[in-house]
Enzyme design. Sequence first.
Site, short mmCIF file in Angstrom:
data_model
loop_
_atom_site.label_atom_id
_atom_site.label_comp_id
_atom_site.label_asym_id
_atom_site.label_seq_id
_atom_site.Cartn_x
_atom_site.Cartn_y
_atom_site.Cartn_z
N GLU A 197 7.42 20.50 37.70
CA GLU A 197 6.86 20.45 39.05
C GLU A 197 5.88 21.59 39.28
O GLU A 197 4.79 21.38 39.83
CB GLU A 197 7.99 20.55 40.08
N GLN A 218 -17.09 30.56 52.90
CA GLN A 218 -18.06 31.51 53.45
C GLN A 218 -19.50 31.05 53.25
O GLN A 218 -20.36 31.31 54.10
CB GLN A 218 -17.85 32.88 52.82
N GLY A 275 -20.89 28.76 56.10
CA GLY A 275 -21.00 29.23 57.47
C GLY A 275 -20.08 28.44 58.38
O GLY A 275 -18.97 28.06 58.00
N GLY A 282 7.20 24.11 46.07
CA GLY A 282 7.47 24.25 44.64
C GLY A 282 7.99 25.63 44.29
O GLY A 282 8.09 26.00 43.12
#
Length: 207
Positions: free
Chosen positions: A72, A166, A169, A193
């Site tokens: 997993e 970033q 914008g 998990g």
Amino acid sequence: MRSGAAGISLIVAETNDQLQGFERGRVLEKVGQHGQDTRELFFSDMRVPVRNLLGEQEGLGFYQLMEQLARERLAIASVCSGMAEAAVLEAIRYTKEREAFGKPLIGFQHNRFALAELKAEVLSIKTTVDYCVQSYIDGRNDPATASMAKLIAADKGVSVVDRCVQFFGGYGYMMEYPIGRAYAAARVNKIYGGTSEIMKEIISRSL
């Protein structure tokens, strides 16, 4: 009655209309990953046949679950790796199209250097995950190694996606853009998990 790990068994519940005592609750409103139908499940005096026991005998449930944890965590790590790479590719595409002060965003050295750093980080995430997956395939994987893959991929992957936002914008904060949805979806990878803190605990036990 046995207690602790020895008192846990797994059973298969066929959730059809004839299974009394089983109910699906409301769809939970998550921050991200809205494509997944996450609900509360209720088991009220639900009865299933003895033959629905998963495994050859009772009391193996805890161990059956533990055996699948590494798999997993590697699966989650793989998702984190892919999400981080997709975010960087999307950021590169966008910075080539979006202009500021008369030239594409990628034309500014700061942006190129930031993208170069992100691309290198994605490669390091992918390399770590690929190594751990191959170890699992070869039968050499252990809980600590799987935890390392999940820790690195989740923590670094979330950071990569965050930094990619970033470049967009204000658009990056809008859910109509793929990067905004990726940002909302990525955060839970450090939680489910096994949290990053749990991963560190497991790794520390192998020191």
